[in-house]
Scaffold this motif. Structure first.
Motif, short mmCIF file in Angstrom:
data_model
loop_
_atom_site.label_atom_id
_atom_site.label_comp_id
_atom_site.label_asym_id
_atom_site.label_seq_id
_atom_site.Cartn_x
_atom_site.Cartn_y
_atom_site.Cartn_z
N LYS A 1 0.85 -1.19 0.00
CA LYS A 1 0.00 0.00 0.00
C LYS A 1 0.89 1.24 0.00
O LYS A 1 1.83 1.34 0.77
CB LYS A 1 -0.90 0.00 1.24
CG LYS A 1 -1.78 1.25 1.34
CD LYS A 1 -2.60 1.20 2.62
CE LYS A 1 -3.45 2.43 2.74
NZ LYS A 1 -2.80 3.49 3.49
N ALA A 2 0.57 2.16 -0.84
CA ALA A 2 1.36 3.39 -0.94
C ALA A 2 1.09 4.31 0.24
O ALA A 2 0.02 4.28 0.85
CB ALA A 2 1.02 4.11 -2.24
N THR A 3 2.07 5.13 0.55
CA THR A 3 1.93 6.14 1.59
C THR A 3 0.92 7.19 1.13
O THR A 3 0.86 7.55 -0.04
CB THR A 3 3.29 6.82 1.84
OG1 THR A 3 4.22 5.82 2.24
CG2 THR A 3 3.20 7.88 2.92
N ASP A 4 0.10 7.68 2.07
CA ASP A 4 -0.86 8.74 1.75
C ASP A 4 -0.08 9.98 1.32
O ASP A 4 0.74 10.49 2.07
CB ASP A 4 -1.70 9.03 3.00
CG ASP A 4 -2.78 10.07 2.76
OD1 ASP A 4 -2.54 11.05 2.03
OD2 ASP A 4 -3.87 9.89 3.32
N PRO A 5 -0.35 10.50 0.12
CA PRO A 5 0.42 11.65 -0.36
C PRO A 5 0.19 12.93 0.45
O PRO A 5 1.04 13.82 0.47
CB PRO A 5 -0.05 11.83 -1.80
CG PRO A 5 -1.34 11.09 -1.91
CD PRO A 5 -1.32 10.03 -0.86
N LEU A 6 -0.94 13.04 1.14
CA LEU A 6 -1.22 14.24 1.93
C LEU A 6 -0.55 14.23 3.29
O LEU A 6 -0.14 15.27 3.81
CB LEU A 6 -2.73 14.42 2.10
CG LEU A 6 -3.52 14.66 0.81
CD1 LEU A 6 -5.02 14.72 1.10
CD2 LEU A 6 -3.05 15.94 0.12
N THR A 7 -0.46 13.04 3.90
CA THR A 7 0.08 12.96 5.27
C THR A 7 1.47 12.34 5.33
O THR A 7 2.17 12.50 6.31
CB THR A 7 -0.86 12.14 6.17
OG1 THR A 7 -0.89 10.80 5.69
CG2 THR A 7 -2.25 12.73 6.21
N GLY A 8 1.83 11.57 4.31
CA GLY A 8 3.12 10.90 4.33
C GLY A 8 3.15 9.66 5.20
O GLY A 8 4.21 9.11 5.47
#
Length: 126
Positions: free
Chosen positions: A39-46
């Motif tokens: 799962k990719a890291t959330d781009p807004l929160t990192g």
């Protein structure tokens, strides 16, 4: 009001890999798998990526499970794993006997309630 020092013992035990048994007593802790490898890291929160799957307890540790642990490990209780408040209004475990021969039992009707008055270090020992 009694200060509730409840740690989710099941979570700590499951994450640390100690959830299967305790010396002479076998304590079963139902767990659930957590994680989403890839799962990719959330781009807004990192945050949000979990690169591996792990198990965590489905429920809080019950008085019955903790009493079994105490009976296996706290005949003398040198680490203070039992607190007298555990037998109080919000507790569910009573202790009898004297140091070296302590025994622990659940209070009727509270066997499946979450254990209370457990510190972080008590949880780690569990």
């Amino acid at each position: 009001m009694l200060l509730k020092r409840l740690c989710n013992v099941a979570a700590i035990a499951a994450v640390s890999g100690l959830a299967s048994s305790v010396a002479a007593a076998s304590i079963t802790i139902p767990t659930v798998a957590i994680g989403n490898p890839g799962k990719a890291t959330d781009p807004l929160t990192g945050v949000g990526a979990v690169a591996y799957t792990y198990n965590i307890g489905q429920t809080e540790v019950t008085n019955a499970q903790y009493a079994a642990f105490l009976n296996a490990k706290a005949a003398s209780d040198p680490f203070g794993l039992y607190h007298p408040s555990m037998a109080g209004e919000f507790g569910g475990i009573s202790r009898s006997g004297s140091a070296g021969a302590f025994t622990y039992s659940t209070i009727s009707g509270r066997e499946n309630n979450p254990v209370n008055v457990v510190s972080f270090w008590d949880a780690v020992r569990f």
